[in-house]
Design a protein around this motif. Sequence first.
Motif, PDB file in Angstrom:
ATOM      1  N   VAL A   1      -9.514   6.576   8.755  1.00 34.74           N
ATOM      2  CA  VAL A   1      -8.509   7.576   8.478  1.00 34.74           C
ATOM      3  C   VAL A   1      -9.079   8.968   8.433  1.00 34.74           C
ATOM      4  CG1 VAL A   1      -7.060   8.224   6.591  1.00 34.74           C
ATOM      5  CG2 VAL A   1      -7.755   5.771   6.824  1.00 34.74           C
TER       6      VAL A   1
ATOM      7  N   GLN B   1     -11.336   6.550  -5.013  1.00 34.01           N
ATOM      8  CA  GLN B   1     -10.679   6.026  -3.789  1.00 34.01           C
ATOM      9  C   GLN B   1     -10.890   6.492  -2.466  1.00 34.01           C
ATOM     10  OE1 GLN B   1      -6.765   5.474  -5.528  1.00 34.01           O
ATOM     11  NE2 GLN B   1      -7.292   3.504  -6.471  1.00 34.01           N
ATOM     12  N   ALA B   2     -10.554   8.007  -2.636  1.00 39.33           N
ATOM     13  CA  ALA B   2     -10.739   8.797  -1.527  1.00 39.33           C
ATOM     14  C   ALA B   2     -12.502   8.619  -0.766  1.00 39.33           C
ATOM     15  CB  ALA B   2     -10.651  10.453  -1.959  1.00 39.33           C
TER      16      ALA B   2
ATOM     17  N   PHE C   1     -12.392   5.305   0.841  1.00 40.25           N
ATOM     18  CA  PHE C   1     -11.563   5.409   2.267  1.00 40.25           C
ATOM     19  C   PHE C   1     -12.356   6.123   3.126  1.00 40.25           C
ATOM     20  CE2 PHE C   1      -7.144   5.200  -0.233  1.00 40.25           C
ATOM     21  CZ  PHE C   1      -7.395   4.057  -0.694  1.00 40.25           C
ATOM     22  N   ALA C   2     -12.927   7.268   2.919  1.00 41.15           N
ATOM     23  CA  ALA C   2     -13.579   8.108   3.946  1.00 41.15           C
ATOM     24  C   ALA C   2     -14.723   7.267   4.513  1.00 41.15           C
ATOM     25  CB  ALA C   2     -14.139   9.464   3.187  1.00 41.15           C
TER      26      ALA C   2
ATOM     27  N   ASP D   1      -9.918  12.821   7.885  1.00 34.63           N
ATOM     28  CA  ASP D   1     -10.434  13.233   6.437  1.00 34.63           C
ATOM     29  C   ASP D   1      -9.031  14.230   5.992  1.00 34.63           C
ATOM     30  OD1 ASP D   1     -12.743  12.319   6.745  1.00 34.63           O
ATOM     31  OD2 ASP D   1     -13.796  13.978   7.514  1.00 34.63           O
TER      32      ASP D   1
ATOM     33  N   ARG E   1      -6.068  13.782   5.977  1.00 30.13           N
ATOM     34  CA  ARG E   1      -4.812  12.906   5.322  1.00 30.13           C
ATOM     35  C   ARG E   1      -5.371  12.316   3.995  1.00 30.13           C
ATOM     36  NH1 ARG E   1      -0.766  10.770   8.552  1.00 30.13           N
ATOM     37  NH2 ARG E   1      -1.070  10.985  10.808  1.00 30.13           N
ATOM     38  N   ILE E   2      -6.755  12.000   4.046  1.00 31.86           N
ATOM     39  CA  ILE E   2      -7.308  11.478   2.760  1.00 31.86           C
ATOM     40  C   ILE E   2      -7.242  12.639   1.793  1.00 31.86           C
ATOM     41  CG2 ILE E   2      -9.536  10.704   1.483  1.00 31.86           C
ATOM     42  CD1 ILE E   2     -10.001   9.394   4.166  1.00 31.86           C
TER      43      ILE E   2
ATOM     44  N   VAL F   1      -9.436   1.911   5.885  1.00 28.52           N
ATOM     45  CA  VAL F   1      -8.428   1.415   5.146  1.00 28.52           C
ATOM     46  C   VAL F   1      -7.734   0.247   6.011  1.00 28.52           C
ATOM     47  CG1 VAL F   1      -6.027   2.061   4.080  1.00 28.52           C
ATOM     48  CG2 VAL F   1      -7.943   3.438   3.858  1.00 28.52           C
TER      49      VAL F   1
ATOM     50  N   LEU G   1      -1.416   7.677   5.093  1.00 26.22           N
ATOM     51  CA  LEU G   1      -2.810   7.652   5.637  1.00 26.22           C
ATOM     52  C   LEU G   1      -2.873   7.443   7.251  1.00 26.22           C
ATOM     53  CD1 LEU G   1      -4.541   5.649   2.711  1.00 26.22           C
ATOM     54  CD2 LEU G   1      -4.458   8.046   3.216  1.00 26.22           C
TER      55      LEU G   1
ATOM     56  N   ARG H   1      -5.686   0.905  -2.870  1.00 27.48           N
ATOM     57  CA  ARG H   1      -6.040   1.367  -4.094  1.00 27.48           C
ATOM     58  C   ARG H   1      -6.529   0.074  -5.011  1.00 27.48           C
ATOM     59  NH1 ARG H   1      -0.548   4.890  -4.797  1.00 27.48           N
ATOM     60  NH2 ARG H   1       0.226   2.954  -4.048  1.00 27.48           N
TER      61      ARG H   1
END
Length: 442
Positions: A378, A396-397, A400-401, A380, A382-383, A405, A323, A437
């Motif tokens: 992070v 989770q995605a 994170f977006a 986008d 990489r996610i 993270v 990430l 996570r």
Amino acid sequence: MAEQHSWKTQPRAAAWVRERVDEFLADNPAAAEFQNLLRDETGTRLVDWIDHFELRDVTGIEEAGYVRDDDGWFRHPEALLPPVVFREHERLLLRVDSVRDFVTANAHRFACDVGGEPLDLWRTASVRSGSSRSFGVVERQGCRTSRKGVERSPHDKLLTEMCREQLRTRRRRFEDRETAFRETRELLTSMISRIGVDVTCELFFEAERAYWQSRNRAARVQYMRQQTLGLGWGNHDHHTYRSSRAAFHHLVGILELLGFHGRERFYAGADAGWGAQVLEQPVTGIVIFADVDLSPEEITGDIAHEPLPPRDSVGTIGLWCYLHGEAIFEAGMHHLECQFEFDNARRQLEQFGIRCMAPFTDFPHLRQCFTEGEVWAVEDSRIAAALQQGWITPEQADRFAASGVVGSHLEILERNDGYRGFNQTGINDIIRKTDPRFLTSP
């Protein structure tokens, strides 16, 4: 790879050092005043800043476990305690990043006599006190305590400053891993040929700390507090790098190029899913904790030099690298661990809005905790790639977006009785707690 080492406390040696410190504090008012400033302004202890002692009387030092080396210095092979040398005039010197900064920050408190010229590898500042025992600071750039007489020409000094600039501005984002390591190795090899491996190593980690600090508010706050006394990061204990499995042997290769040797292997247990190689540079004293995802059967292999095969899943370390990028490049260090007065430092940082996580080690000889993590945005892409690999869920995605993270920490550490080792058990829980996570919020 170095085998695991069972470090033990060295109470007799630590007591010998404390007695010497107490003698200096009783005889030198400036040293006693500075001890109080360290406690109140930075949450640190004077003993953790000591670079070395110069003593007229070393009675009992060998009985305490110190060994005399070929240069006449006494060092303890099993303890994290300052070296000692025999001198007629006694001095207690603290390690700082810059003599100039120390003198500037304390000019309204103390008058100092500066030894050495600007950009020398070894410089000191001794506080004028009228005491029979001197107190001051030393700035060492890539040289041992026993090798201060290194002559440098103006050309040598200019080369060093040019290398410092190159390391501060080195490229960190690359198209691929092979290019990244090749260009970085070429850069360091060129510097080593010009200014030597030890000075290159010192400057490299000076730049690494600056980059990590730029991405971590807790680090900036604590640096500000320490720099109020002109100290810099002279209390660093170890630097922690996270690495993907594919890059790990390349990372170790870079560190070995900088003069590091494998000190010990770290493994938190069969269920942990990760391990580390601890490395130390014998001249600068810098210690590296290099983390990587590992399977139980791999710990017996030479993970430091043999490529680790790819896997279908990633653990905490691998996901962080996926990430954020490799710690040696765009991500920067996961954390810097520095030595503090544990409870005092935590309490003082909270006054600046810096909260600490629960301690993951709380022994009499070793206390450790992270500051709450610095959250990074992070990319986008990489996610999306992690989601496509099946390493994170759609929920989770999305999280994170939206929220980012956790990227880095400052680690608060207190060592007692000369203990040099690391906690082999409690650290696994804290590593799991840094895996995004398993977090319900960033």
